[in-house]
Motif scaffolding. Sequence first.
Motif, PDB file in Angstrom:
ATOM      1  N   UNK A   1      59.800  18.149  70.173  1.00 31.07           N
ATOM      2  CA  UNK A   1      60.411  18.649  68.936  1.00 31.07           C
ATOM      3  C   UNK A   1      59.347  19.156  67.961  1.00 31.07           C
ATOM      4  N   UNK A   2      58.216  18.439  67.887  1.00 21.71           N
ATOM      5  CA  UNK A   2      57.132  18.882  67.004  1.00 21.71           C
ATOM      6  C   UNK A   2      56.596  20.236  67.439  1.00 21.71           C
ATOM      7  N   UNK A   3      56.441  20.422  68.748  1.00 22.47           N
ATOM      8  CA  UNK A   3      55.966  21.709  69.257  1.00 22.47           C
ATOM      9  C   UNK A   3      56.959  22.815  68.939  1.00 22.47           C
ATOM     10  N   UNK A   4      58.259  22.528  69.070  1.00 20.60           N
ATOM     11  CA  UNK A   4      59.287  23.530  68.763  1.00 20.60           C
ATOM     12  C   UNK A   4      59.219  23.935  67.293  1.00 20.60           C
ATOM     13  N   UNK A   5      59.034  22.959  66.404  1.00 21.10           N
ATOM     14  CA  UNK A   5      58.976  23.264  64.974  1.00 21.10           C
ATOM     15  C   UNK A   5      57.714  24.040  64.602  1.00 21.10           C
ATOM     16  N   UNK A   6      56.620  23.802  65.313  1.00 21.73           N
ATOM     17  CA  UNK A   6      55.365  24.497  65.018  1.00 21.73           C
ATOM     18  C   UNK A   6      55.278  25.866  65.680  1.00 21.73           C
ATOM     19  N   UNK A   7      56.062  26.088  66.733  1.00 20.22           N
ATOM     20  CA  UNK A   7      55.951  27.327  67.507  1.00 20.22           C
ATOM     21  C   UNK A   7      56.180  28.597  66.695  1.00 20.22           C
ATOM     22  N   UNK A   8      57.137  28.649  65.726  1.00 20.10           N
ATOM     23  CA  UNK A   8      57.273  29.894  64.948  1.00 20.10           C
ATOM     24  C   UNK A   8      56.006  30.263  64.193  1.00 20.10           C
TER      25      UNK A   8
ATOM     26  N   UNK B   1      52.888  29.381  64.956  1.00 25.91           N
ATOM     27  CA  UNK B   1      51.866  29.795  65.929  1.00 25.91           C
ATOM     28  C   UNK B   1      52.123  31.220  66.394  1.00 25.91           C
ATOM     29  N   UNK B   2      53.380  31.524  66.678  1.00 31.62           N
ATOM     30  CA  UNK B   2      53.720  32.864  67.162  1.00 31.62           C
ATOM     31  C   UNK B   2      53.501  33.927  66.095  1.00 31.62           C
ATOM     32  N   UNK B   3      53.770  33.594  64.839  1.00 26.92           N
ATOM     33  CA  UNK B   3      53.525  34.555  63.757  1.00 26.92           C
ATOM     34  C   UNK B   3      52.045  34.908  63.679  1.00 26.92           C
TER      35      UNK B   3
END
Length: 335
Positions: A7-14, A16-18
Amino acid sequence: MKNKLINLFIFLSPFILIILTLFIGRYPIPLKNIISVLIDPLLNNQSSLPEPFYTIVWHIRMPRAIVAALVGASLAVSGAAFQGLFRNPLVNSGLLGVSSGAGFGAALAIILFNQSSFFVYIFAFLFGGLAVLLSYFIGRIYKTTPTIMLVLGGVVVSSIFSSLISFVKYVADPYNQLPAITFWLMGSFASARYKELIIAGVPMIVGICGLILTRWRINVLSMGDREAQTLGINPSFDKGIIITFATLATAGAVCISGTIGWVGLIIPHVGRMLVGNDNKVLIPISCALGASFMVIIDNIARTLTSGEVPIGILTALIGGPFFIYILKKTKGGAW
């Protein structure tokens, strides 16, 4: 522990992708210059790097990436909210006619104001909100808000505004106005700049935050109106609140990006595969997944060919087969 890390990775992924998006494009920026390009403007440092590096990263790619993330988050979180509210896995963020209404508003503004982007955004937002308002009042024909009546109201209003879009396209100038209307309806982030981000970002952020704060009420309303009343919830009032926040998010997204389908349908299903049906967790996860998905799709759209592929085409091409995969993998169990 494993689920918390996922879940932490999912929340941080936007986020990182930006950051990664800033260096993806047809104008190459060397990796060794990445830190300078990002840090120098913030620290007011003088640099020997070419000025186009900073212009492309900070004034073209940065606002576009942020807009893409906000649009994806808005459509996904609205779709998840509507699916829970209407207890229907086939519902998306445009259920109550907001996409058709916004499309008509944008088409009308293109004809009346010579394709002025400001009036396109304003008209798209206002008519998107008007469409939802009409759907809601049609749904209250018996002074209540039964789910089936809201859905039927959305179908009727969507059909009316779709017909109005066709009429506007019929009377539009075929050399200038008609192509502009057609391309707007396909969806794109090509015109996203900081000014547009401010105009459309406010309703998107308000809508997203509102749905996150009221997500527990969606759990109660998904049990049915009688059960909600038993638990001290006013179904009509709370449905109106949730629909208002979802409309703000969706209308803000559509007015800046055009009509983009499938995001509000498939992303909540992906979220359910990961965290289940509890909207207290599903709503934030859908928000993060939608943001990441749209940033990735936008990168594909602007790098796949020599031109720019409309976003709506890619989301349909990817969303349809992926939805079939979800149905096959879960056997309908994701709902």
